[in-house]
Design a protein around this motif. Sequence first.
Motif, PDB file in Angstrom:
ATOM      1  N   THR A 282     -62.609  33.232  40.434  1.00 24.73           N
ATOM      2  CA  THR A 282     -63.827  32.598  39.942  1.00 24.73           C
ATOM      3  C   THR A 282     -65.058  33.308  40.480  1.00 24.73           C
ATOM      4  N   VAL A 283     -66.204  32.948  39.933  1.00 22.07           N
ATOM      5  CA  VAL A 283     -67.494  33.466  40.402  1.00 22.07           C
ATOM      6  C   VAL A 283     -68.085  32.430  41.358  1.00 22.07           C
ATOM      7  N   ARG A 284     -68.367  32.856  42.553  1.00 23.84           N
ATOM      8  CA  ARG A 284     -68.865  31.920  43.571  1.00 23.84           C
ATOM      9  C   ARG A 284     -70.374  31.765  43.474  1.00 23.84           C
ATOM     10  N   GLN A 285     -70.798  30.510  43.304  1.00 23.65           N
ATOM     11  CA  GLN A 285     -72.207  30.173  43.425  1.00 23.65           C
ATOM     12  C   GLN A 285     -72.475  29.664  44.841  1.00 23.65           C
ATOM     13  N   PRO A 286     -73.628  29.986  45.429  1.00 23.58           N
ATOM     14  CA  PRO A 286     -73.932  29.522  46.790  1.00 23.58           C
ATOM     15  C   PRO A 286     -74.453  28.086  46.773  1.00 23.58           C
ATOM     16  N   MET A 287     -73.601  27.145  46.365  1.00 24.53           N
ATOM     17  CA  MET A 287     -74.059  25.775  46.149  1.00 24.53           C
ATOM     18  C   MET A 287     -74.557  25.116  47.428  1.00 24.53           C
ATOM     19  N   TYR A 288     -73.778  25.240  48.499  1.00 26.29           N
ATOM     20  CA  TYR A 288     -74.183  24.643  49.773  1.00 26.29           C
ATOM     21  C   TYR A 288     -75.480  25.280  50.270  1.00 26.29           C
ATOM     22  N   ASP A 289     -75.538  26.607  50.245  1.00 29.40           N
ATOM     23  CA  ASP A 289     -76.739  27.311  50.700  1.00 29.40           C
ATOM     24  C   ASP A 289     -77.952  26.928  49.865  1.00 29.40           C
TER      25      ASP A 289
END
Length: 326
Positions: A282-289
Amino acid sequence: MDVARLAGVSPSTVSRILNGTAKVSDDKRLAVLAAIDKVSFAPNQMAQGLKKGRSLTIGIVVQDISSPFFDETLRGIDDGLKGTGYASVIVSGHWNAEEEADRVRLLLARKVDGIILLSGRISDEAVLGFSSQRPIVSTGRALHTRTALGFKTDNEYGAWLAVRHLVELGHRRIAFISGPTNNHDADERLAGYRRALAESQIDIDPALVVEGNYHEASGMMAMNRLFDTHQQFTAVFAANDLSAYGARLALYRKGIRVPDDISLVGFDDLPGSSYTTPPLTTVRQPMYDMGRIATQALLRLINGDTVQGEIPPVELVVRETTRRVR
């Protein structure tokens, strides 16, 4: 007041030392700090906030409280608020521009000091209008004014990464389960899919693009539509991980093996994606950041400070749902 009595100073001197406005000797300052430590004293943050005309509350407009995507962003916001004295009020906009605007007005009526808007369909113009009343930080849009700031993921580039990965594995017939129409993120991911194919000189077949709505059920139904129309493909790129989960179930029910028969890629890198069977590429989005950085930016806007911040870029996380085409 115990601190003043132990330190041998007046209560007003203690208050001025805590506020940084007192001009006192080092002996007095050290005595007050020692007394505070002895009685485990903490300033009344609400009282201090009221003196400054603040509620010490921020509002958060989330689109879908049940979505694990927003869970990670909210966790970042929560960590960003730790130790600041601020609390949050969370409301949901349900991907509806009118409802989002109503929720923003509700938060403003409750005298929040600022608002974090997580994605949504409200217009940039409306966001800028509301920011004249309270600072706003929004994800999913590009804004940069004195009272409004936006942090945006490069969705097109992320989709391009996903499709390029499949092309490099030898795939030429790549199906795409898109996001909903009239959604900026979905439009950009479709553009990235098309650009990657065009750059690889692969004809774009409209029949391989099936619309979903970012939920598991839509991923499963989109995959079934591809089967019903007898499309030939060796790989599937889903516009988000939840759609990929649904697609994976449809493939399983057809007896199609992932990745032996068909490769599968998602977008987001939700916490559960490393635990699917097999673990999802998958493509990781920096959701937490994104949540943490948005919170820090909003607090700086509230204080009238200048803000400069960037979120980490998207990246491809290769796991076990993709392999070289046979």
